[in-house]
Write a protein that holds these residues in place. Structure first.
Motif, PDB file in Angstrom:
ATOM      1  N   ARG A   6       0.814  -1.205   0.000  1.00  0.00           N
ATOM      2  CA  ARG A   6       0.000   0.000   0.000  1.00  0.00           C
ATOM      3  C   ARG A   6       0.849   1.256   0.000  1.00  0.00           C
ATOM      4  O   ARG A   6       1.785   1.380   0.782  1.00  0.00           O
ATOM      5  N   VAL A   7       0.494   2.157  -0.875  1.00  0.00           N
ATOM      6  CA  VAL A   7       1.271   3.385  -1.017  1.00  0.00           C
ATOM      7  C   VAL A   7       0.368   4.580  -0.729  1.00  0.00           C
ATOM      8  O   VAL A   7      -0.751   4.652  -1.215  1.00  0.00           O
ATOM      9  N   PHE A   8       0.872   5.473   0.103  1.00  0.00           N
ATOM     10  CA  PHE A   8       0.147   6.702   0.392  1.00  0.00           C
ATOM     11  C   PHE A   8       0.867   7.823  -0.351  1.00  0.00           C
ATOM     12  O   PHE A   8       2.094   7.880  -0.365  1.00  0.00           O
ATOM     13  N   ALA A  48      -2.029   2.903   7.742  1.00  0.00           N
ATOM     14  CA  ALA A  48      -0.746   2.196   7.862  1.00  0.00           C
ATOM     15  C   ALA A  48      -0.189   1.710   6.519  1.00  0.00           C
ATOM     16  O   ALA A  48      -0.044   0.514   6.297  1.00  0.00           O
ATOM     17  N   PRO A  49       0.117   2.629   5.626  1.00  0.00           N
ATOM     18  CA  PRO A  49       0.663   2.213   4.330  1.00  0.00           C
ATOM     19  C   PRO A  49       2.089   1.696   4.471  1.00  0.00           C
ATOM     20  O   PRO A  49       2.751   1.972   5.468  1.00  0.00           O
ATOM     21  N   ASP A  50       2.549   0.928   3.472  1.00  0.00           N
ATOM     22  CA  ASP A  50       3.934   0.460   3.482  1.00  0.00           C
ATOM     23  C   ASP A  50       4.889   1.621   3.226  1.00  0.00           C
ATOM     24  O   ASP A  50       5.963   1.679   3.802  1.00  0.00           O
ATOM     25  N   VAL A  51       4.471   2.489   2.330  1.00  0.00           N
ATOM     26  CA  VAL A  51       5.308   3.625   1.976  1.00  0.00           C
ATOM     27  C   VAL A  51       4.440   4.877   1.884  1.00  0.00           C
ATOM     28  O   VAL A  51       3.312   4.813   1.390  1.00  0.00           O
ATOM     29  N   ALA A  52       4.950   5.977   2.362  1.00  0.00           N
ATOM     30  CA  ALA A  52       4.256   7.244   2.153  1.00  0.00           C
ATOM     31  C   ALA A  52       5.160   8.153   1.332  1.00  0.00           C
ATOM     32  O   ALA A  52       6.298   8.401   1.702  1.00  0.00           O
ATOM     33  N   ILE A 116      10.226   2.155  -4.579  1.00  0.00           N
ATOM     34  CA  ILE A 116       9.084   1.649  -3.816  1.00  0.00           C
ATOM     35  C   ILE A 116       9.145   0.139  -3.644  1.00  0.00           C
ATOM     36  O   ILE A 116       8.881  -0.392  -2.564  1.00  0.00           O
ATOM     37  N   LYS A 117       9.547  -0.537  -4.681  1.00  0.00           N
ATOM     38  CA  LYS A 117       9.634  -1.994  -4.603  1.00  0.00           C
ATOM     39  C   LYS A 117      10.610  -2.400  -3.488  1.00  0.00           C
ATOM     40  O   LYS A 117      10.312  -3.263  -2.666  1.00  0.00           O
ATOM     41  N   GLY A 118      11.766  -1.737  -3.454  1.00  0.00           N
ATOM     42  CA  GLY A 118      12.766  -2.049  -2.439  1.00  0.00           C
ATOM     43  C   GLY A 118      12.215  -1.870  -1.038  1.00  0.00           C
ATOM     44  O   GLY A 118      12.385  -2.730  -0.173  1.00  0.00           O
ATOM     45  N   ILE A 119      11.511  -0.768  -0.844  1.00  0.00           N
ATOM     46  CA  ILE A 119      10.995  -0.483   0.498  1.00  0.00           C
ATOM     47  C   ILE A 119       9.925  -1.491   0.904  1.00  0.00           C
ATOM     48  O   ILE A 119       9.913  -1.994   2.022  1.00  0.00           O
ATOM     49  N   VAL A 120       9.033  -1.799  -0.039  1.00  0.00           N
ATOM     50  CA  VAL A 120       7.951  -2.724   0.295  1.00  0.00           C
ATOM     51  C   VAL A 120       8.514  -4.112   0.607  1.00  0.00           C
ATOM     52  O   VAL A 120       8.090  -4.770   1.558  1.00  0.00           O
TER      53      VAL A 120
END
Ligand SMILES: Nc1ncnc2c1ncn2[C@@H]1O[C@H](COP(=O)(O)OP(=O)(O)OP(=O)(O)O)[C@@H](O)[C@H]1O
Ligand SMILES: [Mg+2]
Length: 462
Positions: A6-8, A48-52, A116-120
């Motif tokens: 999930r991305v914010f 609670a997104p994975d990345v904002a 984003i892929k790396g962070i998730v």
């Protein structure tokens, strides 16, 4: 198909928002896109997104302010800043504040996707640990509100412990008194000078999990050390390196684990389950309990040596009814906070009668109960002034019950007694009940303010 993650997304530029949202949705992410920075911290907290992805330049609040608020409130979403060239310096500041990365406009969409892929993916690895972890999100921020002498003394003591960087602190007190808040306050004070780094504060509730899970949660494990250990895992002692851990409800910890914890604290080293090497730990350990841990020591349920170790530095956070002076201040603070949050600017304050009821109530749930009470009133009532009728039934009932029991049975002992001593004692009790507010204490004794003042002087109770 469930989403990849999930991305914010927050940027005031609608064009950028729709472009990024489209690209990320195509990649299989669930995207929540916003162009308005209001209540964004709340939104991030609740979704609670994975990345904002946060734009730095926004009207009103900046992305940096939002990042700071997230950090202050212990919300651990991974943040990526979106910058224009001219804010590159700010981006560096953001990284220091704990942003994981930043992306410069105009975006290279491939780069955005890779970041984003790396962070998730990293987040997915951490998740295993995270779902077990109970870091309360109910702390509004590190500020401790209060003006009672007891509280001010406690804060001074807490600051001394922070300055001395003591390794363990035991916090005792009823539920909702602020044990976690005080832990975070000390943690914050310890790391203030170098507040640009990231100092983890990780909590575990010792009562919420079976023993073996807590053990691997605390100390970590090596792959294959037990059936479910499918990969190596770092424990929180390792993860919180340089920061703090909070062991909530330490009184519930099983004996076997108590011994292991004692060893770790004494040797300042930890070994993963199934591991062969000792890993040095560098954390402050906060342990909290709301039961009488000394009693547990007496009955043999809690190891005496661990108790002494933890108790070397301790803070007893008194229940709210022992520091009633803080009630009006806290009530007004929560009123302001929640009327801002729910946009209820019409609320002005409490009527004297309502305030008096708040002052004399027992508050078994302490500050949490007071906070929830005020939040409910802010949401449900539309009046300018909060009246007794707006208060919850428990508070009104208790006040009524106390009115009816003004007569009490007092039995004169055969040996007689000193009436003056009884008087003095009752006056002391009234003052304590009233948090040293003489007007209120006089009311409790049904005497005038002046005669109370006279008595206080006479008995030297100032
Ligand atoms: N002095 C204070 N000023 C402002 N807010 C406070 C104060 N004390 C407590 N609170 C708030 O009250 C709530 C409960 O506090 P906290 O979680 O620290 O209590 P606790 O002692 O850890 O409770 P429990 O034993 O139930 O875990 C939190 O929202 C906290 O921010
Ligand atoms: Mg707590």
């Amino acid at each position: 198909m469930s989403a990849k993650g999930r991305v914010f997304l927050l940027d005031d530029d609608q064009l950028i928002v729709s472009m990024l949202a489209r690209a990320l949705k195509k990649e299989g992410y669930e995207v929540q896109a916003e162009t308005d920075s209001r209540e964004v911290v709340e939104k991030i907290r609740s979704t609670a997104p994975d990345v904002a992805l946060l734009d730095i330049r926004l009207p009103g609040k900046s992305g940096i302010d939002i990042l700071q608020e997230l950090t202050d409130q212990g919300i651990h979403t991974q943040v990526v800043m979106l910058t224009s060239d001219d804010t590159a310096e700010t981006a560096v500041k953001a990284m220091k504040l704990g942003a994981v990365d930043y992306l410069t406009k105009p975006f290279d969409l491939d780069e955005v996707k890779i970041v984003i892929k790396g962070i998730v993916e990293k987040g997915n690895l951490m998740r295993e640990v995270d779902y077990l972890r109970k870091v309360s999100s109910e702390i509004l921020h590190q500020e401790i509100i209060g003006e009672s002498a007891i509280l001010l003394e406690l804060m001074a003591k807490a600051r001394k412990m922070a300055t001395a960087r003591v390794p363990t602190i035991l916090l005792t007190g009823e539920s909702g008194t602020g044990k976690e808040l005080f832990s975070r306050y000390i943690h914050h004070a310890m790391h203030r000078e170098d507040s640009y780094g990231q100092f983890p504060f990780i909590g575990v509730n010792c009562a919420a999990l079976p023993e073996h899970l807590i053990e691997s949660e605390l100390f970590g494990h090596e792959k294959g050390s037990f059936t479910d250990a499918k990969a190596d895992k770092r424990g929180i002692f390792e993860m919180a390196y340089g920061g703090s851990i909070l062991l909530d409800e330490i009184g519930e910890m099983k004996q076997n684990l108590q011994s292991k914890l004692l060893r770790v604290i004494e040797e300042r080293k930890v070994r993963r389950i199934g591991g062969r090497v000792d890993i040095p730990i560098g954390v402050t350990v906060f342990a909290t309990t709301n039961r009488d841990i000394e009693e547990a020591v007496d009955t043999g349920e809690f190891r005496m040596d661990l108790f002494y170790r933890l108790n070397a530095f301790s803070l007893r956070i008194p229940p709210l009814r022992e520091r009633r002076k803080d009630i009006p201040l806290l009530a007004r603070y929560f009123l302001t906070h929640y009327s801002g949050k729910y946009n209820r600017k019409t609320l002005k304050g409490f009527s004297p009668e309502a305030e008096e009821l708040l002052l004399s109530y027992r508050w078994p749930g302490n500050i949490r109960e007071l906070r929830n009470t005020i939040e409910r009133i802010v949401v449900l009532e539309n009046e300018e002034t909060i009246l007794p009728d707006h208060l919850p039934k428990e508070i009104l009932h208790q006040a009524r019950a106390e009115k009816q029991t003004t007569r009490f049975d007092f039995i004169l002992p055969d040996s007689g007694l000193s009436l003056e001593e009884v008087e003095k004692d009752l006056i002391l009790q009234a003052l304590e009940k009233a948090g040293n507010n003489k007007t209120l204490a006089a009311k409790l004794l049904n005497i005038s303010y002046d005669s109370l003042r006279y008595q206080v002087k006479k008995f030297g109770l100032e």
